[in-house]
Design an enzyme around this catalytic site. Sequence first.
Site, short mmCIF file in Angstrom:
data_model
loop_
_atom_site.label_atom_id
_atom_site.label_comp_id
_atom_site.label_asym_id
_atom_site.label_seq_id
_atom_site.Cartn_x
_atom_site.Cartn_y
_atom_site.Cartn_z
N HIS A 90 0.84 -1.20 0.00
CA HIS A 90 0.00 0.00 0.00
C HIS A 90 0.88 1.25 0.00
O HIS A 90 0.54 2.25 -0.66
CB HIS A 90 -0.90 0.00 1.23
CG HIS A 90 -1.78 1.21 1.33
ND1 HIS A 90 -3.04 1.28 0.77
CD2 HIS A 90 -1.57 2.43 1.91
CE1 HIS A 90 -3.56 2.46 1.00
NE2 HIS A 90 -2.69 3.19 1.69
N LEU A 91 1.99 1.20 0.72
CA LEU A 91 2.88 2.35 0.83
C LEU A 91 3.41 2.82 -0.53
O LEU A 91 3.68 4.01 -0.71
CB LEU A 91 4.06 2.01 1.75
CG LEU A 91 5.16 3.05 1.90
CD1 LEU A 91 4.62 4.32 2.56
CD2 LEU A 91 6.32 2.48 2.71
N TYR A 92 3.56 1.91 -1.47
CA TYR A 92 4.15 2.26 -2.76
C TYR A 92 3.12 3.03 -3.60
O TYR A 92 2.33 2.45 -4.36
CB TYR A 92 4.62 1.01 -3.52
CG TYR A 92 5.53 0.10 -2.72
CD1 TYR A 92 6.23 0.57 -1.61
CD2 TYR A 92 5.68 -1.24 -3.07
CE1 TYR A 92 7.06 -0.26 -0.87
CE2 TYR A 92 6.52 -2.08 -2.34
CZ TYR A 92 7.19 -1.59 -1.24
OH TYR A 92 8.01 -2.43 -0.51
N GLY A 93 3.13 4.33 -3.40
CA GLY A 93 2.21 5.18 -4.15
C GLY A 93 0.80 5.20 -3.60
O GLY A 93 -0.13 5.58 -4.30
#
Length: 280
Positions: free
Chosen positions: A54-57
């Site tokens: 989720h953190l990736y973009g």
Amino acid sequence: MTSTAFPVGGDFPVRRLGFGAMHLPTEPGPARETSLAVARRAVELGVTLIDTAHLYGGGANEELLAEALHPYPEGLLVTTKVGVARTGPDGEWKLDGRPALLRDQVEQALRRLRVERIELLQLHRVDPDTPLADQVGTLRDLRTEGKIGRIGLSEVTAAQLDEARRITDIASVQNRYNLLDREHEPVLAACEAAGIAFLPWRTVAWGESGARAEVTEVAAELDATPTQVALAWLLARSPVILPIPGTARIDHLEENLAAERLVLLPEHRERLDRLSEAVT
């Protein structure tokens, strides 16, 4: 030769050398088209483990993989991570393992990845402000509900892994580990003893491995690149290690995957093993 497959959770066999999607650009334009091509090429070359979060973009990376690969070929394990959110005082990213947030991020991942169940869902980090039992317990409940197939952890200590395993089965651990950084050796040992997949990230020390004379010398002797030597060392280090090197270039992807065919002789292993002794 090292084994080329490992059963994640004991029942989902994947090729040990996977792919980390973190570095794939997701913004519209030529770079995104290249990202789609890289993801598709990885699967064409036999990769069956792809890592995102989720953190990736804020989910953009998950959407990119779905666009590139859905409907997913049988046997492909796309694992994602939850537990980091823009819930800081000024909207910045922070560790957030509150049960309601974990549930929401899992629901978002299901939608973005276009699946009914995430076969391997990992807690991105342990939130120190939320009891570990609440975080892992939430993922256990989601597995019971059929939304998660297997549960993994990331950046945990051996003690945290032990605590989590008292709550539920843990299928994987994703910690920082490479030739030059072996801080999590105790965690790797625990994973090996329990048959838990260990997914090292920062697999080649962000290129620093190639700056070490010992690595370049072994690479020259084997007609390989320093990156390939670093990955081959990981594969030979333990049968539970599943490296997930990331790249946004097809040529680098192909170079990485070729490391699976590289055979390190005992003398090579000894020279590379000694590297950590010189790293503070």
